[in-house]
Design a protein around this motif. Sequence first.
Motif, PDB file in Angstrom:
ATOM      1  N   VAL A 154      -2.167  11.193   4.717  1.00  0.00           N
ATOM      2  CA  VAL A 154      -2.344  11.264   3.271  1.00  0.00           C
ATOM      3  C   VAL A 154      -2.002  12.691   2.866  1.00  0.00           C
ATOM      4  O   VAL A 154      -1.928  13.589   3.715  1.00  0.00           O
ATOM      5  N   PRO A 155      -1.746  12.933   1.568  1.00  0.00           N
ATOM      6  CA  PRO A 155      -1.348  14.283   1.166  1.00  0.00           C
ATOM      7  C   PRO A 155      -2.257  15.389   1.691  1.00  0.00           C
ATOM      8  O   PRO A 155      -1.790  16.456   2.090  1.00  0.00           O
ATOM      9  N   ALA A 156      -3.563  15.139   1.719  1.00  0.00           N
ATOM     10  CA  ALA A 156      -4.485  16.189   2.153  1.00  0.00           C
ATOM     11  C   ALA A 156      -4.277  16.572   3.612  1.00  0.00           C
ATOM     12  O   ALA A 156      -4.490  17.729   3.999  1.00  0.00           O
TER      13      ALA A 156
ATOM     14  N   VAL B 218       0.848  -1.190   0.000  1.00  0.00           N
ATOM     15  CA  VAL B 218       0.000   0.000   0.000  1.00  0.00           C
ATOM     16  C   VAL B 218       0.885   1.242   0.000  1.00  0.00           C
ATOM     17  O   VAL B 218       2.009   1.218   0.527  1.00  0.00           O
ATOM     18  N   PRO B 219       0.422   2.340  -0.579  1.00  0.00           N
ATOM     19  CA  PRO B 219       1.215   3.571  -0.587  1.00  0.00           C
ATOM     20  C   PRO B 219       1.114   4.299   0.758  1.00  0.00           C
ATOM     21  O   PRO B 219       0.050   4.368   1.363  1.00  0.00           O
ATOM     22  N   VAL B 220       2.240   4.811   1.231  1.00  0.00           N
ATOM     23  CA  VAL B 220       2.289   5.607   2.454  1.00  0.00           C
ATOM     24  C   VAL B 220       3.182   6.816   2.206  1.00  0.00           C
ATOM     25  O   VAL B 220       3.959   6.840   1.250  1.00  0.00           O
ATOM     26  N   LEU B 221       3.071   7.801   3.076  1.00  0.00           N
ATOM     27  CA  LEU B 221       3.947   8.960   3.005  1.00  0.00           C
ATOM     28  C   LEU B 221       5.087   8.787   4.007  1.00  0.00           C
ATOM     29  O   LEU B 221       4.854   8.455   5.170  1.00  0.00           O
TER      30      LEU B 221
ATOM     31  N   ARG C  36      12.465  10.869  11.581  1.00  0.00           N
ATOM     32  CA  ARG C  36      13.659  10.467  10.852  1.00  0.00           C
ATOM     33  C   ARG C  36      13.364  10.283   9.370  1.00  0.00           C
ATOM     34  O   ARG C  36      12.229   9.993   8.976  1.00  0.00           O
ATOM     35  N   ARG C  37      14.389  10.476   8.539  1.00  0.00           N
ATOM     36  CA  ARG C  37      14.244  10.257   7.102  1.00  0.00           C
ATOM     37  C   ARG C  37      13.786   8.823   6.843  1.00  0.00           C
ATOM     38  O   ARG C  37      14.326   7.869   7.389  1.00  0.00           O
ATOM     39  N   GLY C  38      12.760   8.683   6.004  1.00  0.00           N
ATOM     40  CA  GLY C  38      12.238   7.361   5.682  1.00  0.00           C
ATOM     41  C   GLY C  38      11.171   6.862   6.625  1.00  0.00           C
ATOM     42  O   GLY C  38      10.571   5.817   6.380  1.00  0.00           O
ATOM     43  N   GLU C  39      10.888   7.604   7.702  1.00  0.00           N
ATOM     44  CA  GLU C  39       9.870   7.167   8.658  1.00  0.00           C
ATOM     45  C   GLU C  39       8.471   7.400   8.091  1.00  0.00           C
ATOM     46  O   GLU C  39       8.197   8.429   7.476  1.00  0.00           O
ATOM     47  N   VAL C  40       7.595   6.403   8.304  1.00  0.00           N
ATOM     48  CA  VAL C  40       6.205   6.554   7.873  1.00  0.00           C
ATOM     49  C   VAL C  40       5.532   7.600   8.746  1.00  0.00           C
ATOM     50  O   VAL C  40       5.620   7.556   9.974  1.00  0.00           O
ATOM     51  N   LEU C  41       4.859   8.550   8.130  1.00  0.00           N
ATOM     52  CA  LEU C  41       4.234   9.652   8.864  1.00  0.00           C
ATOM     53  C   LEU C  41       2.825   9.273   9.295  1.00  0.00           C
ATOM     54  O   LEU C  41       2.015   8.824   8.478  1.00  0.00           O
ATOM     55  N   THR C  42       2.541   9.461  10.575  1.00  0.00           N
ATOM     56  CA  THR C  42       1.217   9.173  11.123  1.00  0.00           C
ATOM     57  C   THR C  42       0.690  10.394  11.863  1.00  0.00           C
ATOM     58  O   THR C  42       1.440  11.331  12.176  1.00  0.00           O
TER      59      THR C  42
END
Length: 224
Positions: free
Chosen positions: A90-92, A54-57, A104-110
């Motif tokens: 999500v982008p919005a 699945v896509p994540v930011l 950190r760089r590469g961390e999934v944003l929640t």
Amino acid sequence: MPDSSPDTPFRPPPRGPLARRRRRLARRWLSAGLVAAAGGVAVASLAPPAPSRVPVLVATRDLPTGAVLSASDVRTAQREGGTVPDGVLVPATAHGAVLAAPVRRGEVLTDARTTTGPLLAGQPAGTVAAAVEVDDPGLRESLAPGVRLDVLARTQDPVSGAATGAERIATGVVVLRVPTGREQSGLLGAAPDAGPGSVLVAVDPATAARLAAAAGRTVVTVRS
């Protein structure tokens, strides 16, 4: 070309020991090939399907507390569905969000990493949020979510009102949020410039009661 005329005598296959050995080897190789083919089909049918992605930011670089997310701070990455945490941005919701903790760089944003995310995300069951006054503006500006504080309450003589010392009423409590001036006015019921500022900390209900009873008499110290 071989003579196929009716007069050509029929020659039976050789029947010596060497010929029989060759036939046995050929049969064995044929059997081994059939077994291998059947095993390959069975493994292919029993193998689990490839995990869905699945896509994540994720963050494109290390980001500090208080950073306002922009399009250049995030990128889309693919992660296995079973490893994706709850509350992914999500982008919005990501663009313009303010980070409540370093990333950190590469961390999934929640949402738990932003100031608009759940205040008590990840805290033990039964934890409550309580406001603690911080008199020193310099100290308050240095605080950020995740910092641990000790809270002391000034004591005084019940007759004369003279200061007699301080007692520790909370140890190692975690800062959840450092409200801005607007949040101070709406959430904590005080004007942005009216007296000491406050921070929100995670505590158990008993500690929250002690903090409320000591309102106006508290002093905070930062733990390393």
